[in-house]
Design an enzyme around this catalytic site. Structure first.
Site, PDB file in Angstrom:
ATOM      1  N   CYS A 185     -15.052 -28.145  41.567  1.00  0.00           N
ATOM      2  CA  CYS A 185     -16.342 -28.777  41.308  1.00  0.00           C
ATOM      3  C   CYS A 185     -16.108 -30.360  40.895  1.00  0.00           C
ATOM      4  O   CYS A 185     -15.184 -30.547  40.548  1.00  0.00           O
ATOM      5  CB  CYS A 185     -16.911 -27.912  40.016  1.00  0.00           C
ATOM      6  SG  CYS A 185     -17.507 -26.178  40.563  1.00  0.00           S
TER       7      CYS A 185
ATOM      8  N   ARG B  84      -9.066 -25.502  42.982  1.00  0.00           N
ATOM      9  CA  ARG B  84      -8.182 -26.113  42.297  1.00  0.00           C
ATOM     10  C   ARG B  84      -6.876 -25.181  42.335  1.00  0.00           C
ATOM     11  O   ARG B  84      -5.773 -25.555  41.631  1.00  0.00           O
ATOM     12  CB  ARG B  84      -8.593 -26.526  40.905  1.00  0.00           C
ATOM     13  CG  ARG B  84     -10.013 -26.969  40.909  1.00  0.00           C
ATOM     14  CD  ARG B  84     -10.047 -28.461  40.583  1.00  0.00           C
ATOM     15  NE  ARG B  84      -9.094 -28.984  39.836  1.00  0.00           N
ATOM     16  CZ  ARG B  84      -8.542 -30.301  40.011  1.00  0.00           C
ATOM     17  NH1 ARG B  84      -8.863 -30.890  41.007  1.00  0.00           N
ATOM     18  NH2 ARG B  84      -7.465 -30.574  39.122  1.00  0.00           N
TER      19      ARG B  84
ATOM     20  N   LYS C 285     -12.946 -14.935  36.724  1.00  0.00           N
ATOM     21  CA  LYS C 285     -12.603 -15.822  37.899  1.00  0.00           C
ATOM     22  C   LYS C 285     -11.305 -16.548  37.606  1.00  0.00           C
ATOM     23  O   LYS C 285     -10.411 -16.565  38.061  1.00  0.00           O
ATOM     24  CB  LYS C 285     -13.809 -16.733  38.249  1.00  0.00           C
ATOM     25  CG  LYS C 285     -13.284 -18.080  38.889  1.00  0.00           C
ATOM     26  CD  LYS C 285     -14.363 -18.700  39.397  1.00  0.00           C
ATOM     27  CE  LYS C 285     -14.627 -20.146  39.022  1.00  0.00           C
ATOM     28  NZ  LYS C 285     -13.372 -21.147  38.801  1.00  0.00           N
TER      29      LYS C 285
ATOM     30  N   VAL D  74     -14.829 -32.207  27.154  1.00  0.00           N
ATOM     31  CA  VAL D  74     -13.611 -31.750  28.330  1.00  0.00           C
ATOM     32  C   VAL D  74     -13.764 -32.649  29.227  1.00  0.00           C
ATOM     33  O   VAL D  74     -12.783 -33.193  29.874  1.00  0.00           O
ATOM     34  CB  VAL D  74     -13.934 -30.300  28.513  1.00  0.00           C
ATOM     35  CG1 VAL D  74     -12.615 -29.741  29.386  1.00  0.00           C
ATOM     36  CG2 VAL D  74     -13.697 -29.398  27.128  1.00  0.00           C
TER      37      VAL D  74
ATOM     38  N   ASP E 117     -17.977 -24.789  30.270  1.00  0.00           N
ATOM     39  CA  ASP E 117     -18.495 -23.918  31.320  1.00  0.00           C
ATOM     40  C   ASP E 117     -19.917 -23.204  30.793  1.00  0.00           C
ATOM     41  O   ASP E 117     -20.640 -22.721  31.452  1.00  0.00           O
ATOM     42  CB  ASP E 117     -17.495 -22.959  32.006  1.00  0.00           C
ATOM     43  CG  ASP E 117     -16.417 -23.635  32.566  1.00  0.00           C
ATOM     44  OD1 ASP E 117     -16.443 -24.091  33.542  1.00  0.00           O
ATOM     45  OD2 ASP E 117     -15.155 -23.666  31.656  1.00  0.00           O
TER      46      ASP E 117
HETATM   47  N1  EPU Z   1      -6.693 -33.421  32.733  1.00  0.00           N
HETATM   48  C1  EPU Z   1      -5.809 -34.400  33.200  1.00  0.00           C
HETATM   49  N2  EPU Z   1      -4.572 -34.238  34.059  1.00  0.00           N
HETATM   50  C2  EPU Z   1      -4.293 -33.026  34.459  1.00  0.00           C
HETATM   51  C3  EPU Z   1      -5.063 -32.036  34.171  1.00  0.00           C
HETATM   52  C4  EPU Z   1      -6.345 -32.151  33.534  1.00  0.00           C
HETATM   53  O1  EPU Z   1      -6.330 -35.458  32.891  1.00  0.00           O
HETATM   54  O2  EPU Z   1      -3.355 -33.144  35.053  1.00  0.00           O
HETATM   55  C5  EPU Z   1      -7.748 -33.376  32.185  1.00  0.00           C
HETATM   56  C6  EPU Z   1      -9.022 -32.964  33.124  1.00  0.00           C
HETATM   57  O3  EPU Z   1      -9.477 -34.092  33.967  1.00  0.00           O
HETATM   58  C7  EPU Z   1     -10.040 -32.723  32.122  1.00  0.00           C
HETATM   59  C8  EPU Z   1      -9.316 -32.039  31.111  1.00  0.00           C
HETATM   60  O4  EPU Z   1      -7.971 -32.362  31.212  1.00  0.00           O
HETATM   61  O5  EPU Z   1     -10.839 -33.854  31.580  1.00  0.00           O
HETATM   62  C9  EPU Z   1      -9.356 -30.217  31.020  1.00  0.00           C
HETATM   63  O6  EPU Z   1      -8.919 -29.924  32.270  1.00  0.00           O
HETATM   64  P1  EPU Z   1      -8.089 -28.455  32.840  1.00  0.00           P
HETATM   65  O7  EPU Z   1      -6.975 -28.789  33.355  1.00  0.00           O
HETATM   66  O8  EPU Z   1      -8.277 -27.678  31.457  1.00  0.00           O
HETATM   67  O9  EPU Z   1      -9.360 -27.867  33.604  1.00  0.00           O
HETATM   68  P2  EPU Z   1      -8.586 -26.990  34.851  1.00  0.00           P
HETATM   69  O10 EPU Z   1      -7.419 -26.226  34.445  1.00  0.00           O
HETATM   70  O11 EPU Z   1      -8.912 -27.879  36.194  1.00  0.00           O
HETATM   71  C10 EPU Z   1     -10.219 -24.859  34.211  1.00  0.00           C
HETATM   72  C11 EPU Z   1     -11.068 -24.001  34.874  1.00  0.00           C
HETATM   73  C12 EPU Z   1     -12.359 -24.729  34.542  1.00  0.00           C
HETATM   74  C13 EPU Z   1     -12.702 -24.934  33.164  1.00  0.00           C
HETATM   75  C14 EPU Z   1     -11.696 -25.894  32.535  1.00  0.00           C
HETATM   76  C15 EPU Z   1     -11.831 -25.952  31.097  1.00  0.00           C
HETATM   77  C16 EPU Z   1     -10.234 -22.956  36.413  1.00  0.00           C
HETATM   78  C17 EPU Z   1      -9.873 -22.767  38.001  1.00  0.00           C
HETATM   79  N3  EPU Z   1     -11.119 -23.886  36.294  1.00  0.00           N
HETATM   80  O12 EPU Z   1     -10.083 -26.043  34.995  1.00  0.00           O
HETATM   81  O13 EPU Z   1     -13.396 -23.803  35.290  1.00  0.00           O
HETATM   82  O14 EPU Z   1     -13.996 -25.872  33.122  1.00  0.00           O
HETATM   83  O15 EPU Z   1     -10.368 -25.069  32.911  1.00  0.00           O
HETATM   84  O16 EPU Z   1     -11.503 -24.815  30.587  1.00  0.00           O
HETATM   85  O17 EPU Z   1      -9.452 -22.097  35.491  1.00  0.00           O
HETATM   86  C18 EPU Z   1     -15.452 -23.311  36.401  1.00  0.00           C
HETATM   87  O18 EPU Z   1     -15.086 -22.330  36.415  1.00  0.00           O
HETATM   88  O19 EPU Z   1     -16.419 -23.721  36.784  1.00  0.00           O
HETATM   89  C19 EPU Z   1     -14.419 -24.496  35.907  1.00  0.00           C
HETATM   90  C20 EPU Z   1     -14.625 -25.688  36.067  1.00  0.00           C
END
Ligand code: EPU
EC number: 2.5.1.7
Length: 451
Positions: free
Chosen positions: A122, A98, A24, A346, A324
């Site tokens: 989420c 997202r 995904k 995380v 995850d």
């Molecule tokens: N963060 C910030 N500012 C930002 C971006 C992120 O503070 O501008 C923080 C977040 O709040 C969090 C941390 O950085 O505490 C990590 O967030 P990240 O940006 O890595 O997460 P994401 O890209 O929003 C993706 C996956 C998530 C997975 C995370 C970590 C997708 C669509 N989502 O989220 O997957 O948990 O990376 O590996 O790729 C899921 O599949 O259920 C899911 C939540």
């Protein structure tokens, strides 16, 4: 709400074979990347999940023709006529995922402007987008936040930049990649995320004509190119789904072979699985042994038949233990003897689901301190982000409401492991990230039915 309820008769070990398809968290990003090409792209092994539908809808709104290819799971995306969409049309997708934030760079390159709706995904913490906005501004984008969403433009084009992320965010790294590939000049990104899904996205972009170098120490260098073409790609398998089923095998004392799962993406998980006492076998080598063409391998996971052992671990960015993987595994840890520790580093609020497990008979305490490992950025910020799980506990049935995707799957596993009949409300949320989970449950011999 009533047709969104699954009745789960627990206590039966899950046994059998299921298959995972493209991840995904890569597939949705590769679909966005197709916008950057001037010719059609083909993606194979795309799972039928809600997040894919959302991205497909957004691509179509922007003039990309998306059609099903010849093979099951194959999609073709033709971005020849990319066009603007109205904010009202785009806003239909507000709150659903997202991924829309990743349309910024590609739309700025293709159209000179972009509108991004309010994001969903989420509810596992505040999930800010400050890193994304900061990076886009450094490329030269003008970002205007309004109550309806975010308007972006690039009056002087997008130019390569030297960037450093405050934390190796997956999404922000993807944002930089998808913007830098066609920006003028060189971009250097420090403290980048290097998850396997990101490396796979880099492979997609390289196929399209991009020049990207992954240096050591989380440094990625992107040399902008004026144009990109379409790609053909078979995505990395879904290692989160694979681990979820592995945890289900352990929690229900069963045996599940996850076809398509790949050892190299799951080594950290496999080490932990083994430390708890879980058994696994990599089954892809039997293909070579048997000489069966077309046969598919994967990883077979099973309960050892004796008591599981407690572990102390923390979630982290790659190559650490994925955030995850945490929720499904905690369900299995309720069955391990001793005190297990799970330090979530995380996301600051990803342990709320443990209340439901406690309701079912688990003994889990959550703490504000950084337990068991190195201090993280949440330690002094008053977030309950460490859990101590005392086991083994006999789980009993309960009525459960699914809070988010991964916690939702954890609820489901708990209900399957528990004695008695549980009702799980809001199960449709699981379709956001798990393809045909009800079909797979049936294949594994679970006793479940829609209310
Ligand atoms: N963060 C910030 N500012 C930002 C971006 C992120 O503070 O501008 C923080 C977040 O709040 C969090 C941390 O950085 O505490 C990590 O967030 P990240 O940006 O890595 O997460 P994401 O890209 O929003 C993706 C996956 C998530 C997975 C995370 C970590 C997708 C669509 N989502 O989220 O997957 O948990 O990376 O590996 O790729 C899921 O599949 O259920 C899911 C939540």
């Amino acid at each position: 709400m009533t047709d969104d309820v699954l009745v789960v008769h627990g206590g039966t070990p899950l046994q059998g074979q299921i298959r995972v398809r493209g991840a995904k968290n890569l597939v949705s990003k590769a679909m966005v990347a197709a916008l950057l090409g001037e010719t059609p792209s083909v993606l194979f092994d795309v799972p039928r999940i809600r997040d894919v539908e959302v991205v497909r809808g957004l691509l179509e709104l922007h003039g990309v023709k998306v059609s099903d290819g010849a093979d099951d799971g194959e999609i073709v995306m033709d971005p020849t006529n990319v066009e603007s969409a109205s904010t009202d049309e785009i806003n239909v997708h507000a709150g659903s995922s997202r991924i829309p934030i990743l349309f910024c760079g590609p739309l700025l390159h293709r159209l000179g402007h972009a509108f991004i709706p309010d994001l969903g995904g989420c509810h596992i913490g505040p999930r800010p987008i400050d890193f994304h906005i900061q990076a886009l501004r450094e490329f030269g984008a003008v970002v205007d936040k309004t109550p309806e969403g975010m308007h972006l433009s690039a009056p002087h084009g997008l130019k390569g930049a030297k960037l450093e992320l405050p934390y190796p965010s997956v999404g922000a790294t993807e944002q930089v990649l998808l913007t830098a590939v066609r920006a003028e000049g060189v971009t250097e990104l420090r403290n980048a995320a290097i998850e396997p899904e990101i490396i796979d996205l880099i492979c997609v972009l390289q196929k399209m004509g991009a020049i990207i170098t992954v240096h050591t120490d989380r440094v990625i260098e992107i040399q902008g190119v004026p144009r990109l073409h379409g790609y053909q790609h078979k995505p990395i398998p879904d290692r989160i789904e694979a681990a979820s089923w592995a945890a289900a095998a352990l929690a229900t004392k069963g045996e599940i072979e996850v076809l398509g799962a790949r050892q190299q993406d799951m080594m950290t998980f496999l080490n932990v699985f083994r430390s708890i006492g879980g058994e696994f076998q990599i089954t892809d080598d039997r293909v070579a042994r048997a000489g069966v063409t077309g046969a598919e391998g994967g990883i077979k996971f099973w309960h050892p038949g004796h008591e599981l052992q407690a572990v102390a671990l923390e979630t982290d960015v790659h190559p650490g233990f994925m955030t995850d993987w945490q929720q499904p595994l905690v369900v299995a840890l309720t069955q391990a003897r001793g005190l297990s520790i799970m330090h979530e580093t995380v996301y600051e609020q990803r342990l709320g689901y443990t209340d439901a497990l406690n309701q079912m008979g688990a003994t889990i305490q959550v703490y504000r301190d950084c337990l068991g490992g190195t201090p993280c950025r949440f330690g002094r910020r008053n977030f309950k982000h460490s859990a101590v799980i005392a086991g083994p506990s006999k789980l009993h049935a309960a009525d459960l409401v699914i809070p988010d995707l991964r916690a939702g799957f954890a609820h489901l596993i708990a209900a399957l492991a528990a004695e008695g009949t549980s009702r799980v409300y809001g199960v449709d949320l699981i379709n956001r990230g798990y393809e045909d989970f009800e079909g797979k449950l049936a294949a594994l011999g679970a006793h479940v039915e829609r209310l």
